[in-house]
Design a protein around this motif. Sequence first.
Motif, PDB file in Angstrom:
ATOM      1  N   LEU A  11     -24.766  16.765  53.778  1.00 15.90           N
ATOM      2  CA  LEU A  11     -25.984  15.471  53.955  1.00 15.90           C
ATOM      3  C   LEU A  11     -26.976  16.592  53.210  1.00 15.90           C
ATOM      4  CD1 LEU A  11     -25.328  13.351  56.425  1.00 15.90           C
ATOM      5  CD2 LEU A  11     -24.620  13.103  54.001  1.00 15.90           C
ATOM      6  N   ILE A  12     -27.840  15.929  51.951  1.00 14.96           N
ATOM      7  CA  ILE A  12     -29.060  16.282  51.230  1.00 14.96           C
ATOM      8  C   ILE A  12     -30.113  15.536  51.093  1.00 14.96           C
ATOM      9  CG2 ILE A  12     -29.679  17.729  48.978  1.00 14.96           C
ATOM     10  CD1 ILE A  12     -28.184  19.468  50.566  1.00 14.96           C
ATOM     11  N   ASP A  13     -31.108  15.443  51.522  1.00 12.94           N
ATOM     12  CA  ASP A  13     -32.186  14.429  51.235  1.00 12.94           C
ATOM     13  C   ASP A  13     -32.311  14.182  49.898  1.00 12.94           C
ATOM     14  OD1 ASP A  13     -34.292  12.896  50.951  1.00 12.94           O
ATOM     15  OD2 ASP A  13     -35.374  13.337  53.398  1.00 12.94           O
ATOM     16  N   LEU A  14     -32.205  13.467  49.242  1.00 12.23           N
ATOM     17  CA  LEU A  14     -32.614  13.067  47.794  1.00 12.23           C
ATOM     18  C   LEU A  14     -34.205  12.952  47.931  1.00 12.23           C
ATOM     19  CD1 LEU A  14     -32.067  11.870  44.511  1.00 12.23           C
ATOM     20  CD2 LEU A  14     -32.970  10.224  45.149  1.00 12.23           C
ATOM     21  N   GLN A  63     -28.141   3.618  52.124  1.00 10.44           N
ATOM     22  CA  GLN A  63     -29.171   4.931  51.441  1.00 10.44           C
ATOM     23  C   GLN A  63     -28.055   6.188  51.081  1.00 10.44           C
ATOM     24  OE1 GLN A  63     -30.188   5.120  55.833  1.00 10.44           O
ATOM     25  NE2 GLN A  63     -32.419   5.709  55.092  1.00 10.44           N
ATOM     26  N   ILE A  64     -26.617   6.066  50.534  1.00  5.59           N
ATOM     27  CA  ILE A  64     -26.023   6.899  49.859  1.00  5.59           C
ATOM     28  C   ILE A  64     -26.371   6.573  48.944  1.00  5.59           C
ATOM     29  CG2 ILE A  64     -23.664   8.202  49.540  1.00  5.59           C
ATOM     30  CD1 ILE A  64     -23.281   7.800  52.815  1.00  5.59           C
ATOM     31  N   LYS A  65     -26.294   7.403  48.140  1.00  2.54           N
ATOM     32  CA  LYS A  65     -26.719   7.540  46.362  1.00  2.54           C
ATOM     33  C   LYS A  65     -25.509   8.252  45.689  1.00  2.54           C
ATOM     34  CE  LYS A  65     -30.636   5.073  46.981  1.00  2.54           C
ATOM     35  NZ  LYS A  65     -30.135   3.849  47.331  1.00  2.54           N
ATOM     36  N   LYS A  66     -25.271   9.913  46.077  1.00  2.00           N
ATOM     37  CA  LYS A  66     -23.880   9.893  44.930  1.00  2.00           C
ATOM     38  C   LYS A  66     -23.821  10.677  46.289  1.00  2.00           C
ATOM     39  CE  LYS A  66     -22.430  11.457  41.174  1.00  2.00           C
ATOM     40  NZ  LYS A  66     -21.747  10.326  40.609  1.00  2.00           N
ATOM     41  N   MET A  71     -21.198  17.736  48.243  1.00  2.00           N
ATOM     42  CA  MET A  71     -22.584  17.469  48.488  1.00  2.00           C
ATOM     43  C   MET A  71     -22.869  15.326  48.699  1.00  2.00           C
ATOM     44  SD  MET A  71     -26.016  18.814  46.816  1.00  2.00           S
ATOM     45  CE  MET A  71     -24.973  20.812  46.855  1.00  2.00           C
ATOM     46  N   ILE A  72     -23.462  15.198  49.840  1.00  2.00           N
ATOM     47  CA  ILE A  72     -23.314  13.814  49.698  1.00  2.00           C
ATOM     48  C   ILE A  72     -25.001  13.730  49.708  1.00  2.00           C
ATOM     49  CG2 ILE A  72     -23.235  11.538  51.146  1.00  2.00           C
ATOM     50  CD1 ILE A  72     -21.043  12.115  52.248  1.00  2.00           C
ATOM     51  N   ILE A  73     -25.761  12.381  48.747  1.00  5.66           N
ATOM     52  CA  ILE A  73     -27.205  12.578  48.656  1.00  5.66           C
ATOM     53  C   ILE A  73     -27.842  11.422  48.837  1.00  5.66           C
ATOM     54  CG2 ILE A  73     -28.536  12.409  46.917  1.00  5.66           C
ATOM     55  CD1 ILE A  73     -27.284  15.285  46.509  1.00  5.66           C
ATOM     56  N   VAL A  74     -28.731  11.545  49.827  1.00  5.58           N
ATOM     57  CA  VAL A  74     -28.789  10.278  50.612  1.00  5.58           C
ATOM     58  C   VAL A  74     -30.380  10.008  50.141  1.00  5.58           C
ATOM     59  CG1 VAL A  74     -27.458  10.177  52.267  1.00  5.58           C
ATOM     60  CG2 VAL A  74     -29.708  11.420  52.985  1.00  5.58           C
ATOM     61  N   GLU A  75     -31.356   9.041  50.115  1.00  3.78           N
ATOM     62  CA  GLU A  75     -32.110   8.868  50.325  1.00  3.78           C
ATOM     63  C   GLU A  75     -32.772   8.369  51.713  1.00  3.78           C
ATOM     64  OE1 GLU A  75     -35.379   6.375  46.565  1.00  3.78           O
ATOM     65  OE2 GLU A  75     -33.481   5.372  47.125  1.00  3.78           O
ATOM     66  N   THR A  76     -33.913   8.816  52.208  1.00  6.61           N
ATOM     67  CA  THR A  76     -34.067   8.848  53.381  1.00  6.61           C
ATOM     68  C   THR A  76     -34.904   8.225  53.807  1.00  6.61           C
ATOM     69  OG1 THR A  76     -34.958  11.205  53.789  1.00  6.61           O
ATOM     70  CG2 THR A  76     -32.792  10.937  54.684  1.00  6.61           C
TER      71      THR A  76
END
Length: 80
Positions: A11-14, A63-66, A71-76
Motif C-alpha cells: 500500500l503506497i500513499d499517493l 480512497q483506493i485510486k489504483k 502495489m495499491i495506490i491510496v490517497e490518505t
Amino acid sequence: MRFNDLSSKELIDLTTGSRLGVLGQTDLEIDEKTGKIISFTIPQYRFLGLRKSDTYSRIHWRQIKKVGEDMIIVETDQIR
C-alpha cells in the motif's frame, strides 16, 4: 479479483509516496449485507518490525485510486 491476489501488494500513499504496509498484514471491514469491502485496517509498526499496540490506520475503499501489479495506490489525506 480475489483477496489472495491482493494480499501481497504494498500500500503506497499517493500524497507522500510512503509505504503504508502490505495488504496481507491488514484486517478487512466488510459490509455484512452486501459483502463489499468497506475499509482496510493497517497495524502500525515500529523499528525492527515490532507492532505498536493499538495503533492502526484505516483506509476506506473509496480512497483506493489504483491497483497495480505490485502495489495499491491510496490517497490518505482523509485517513482517520
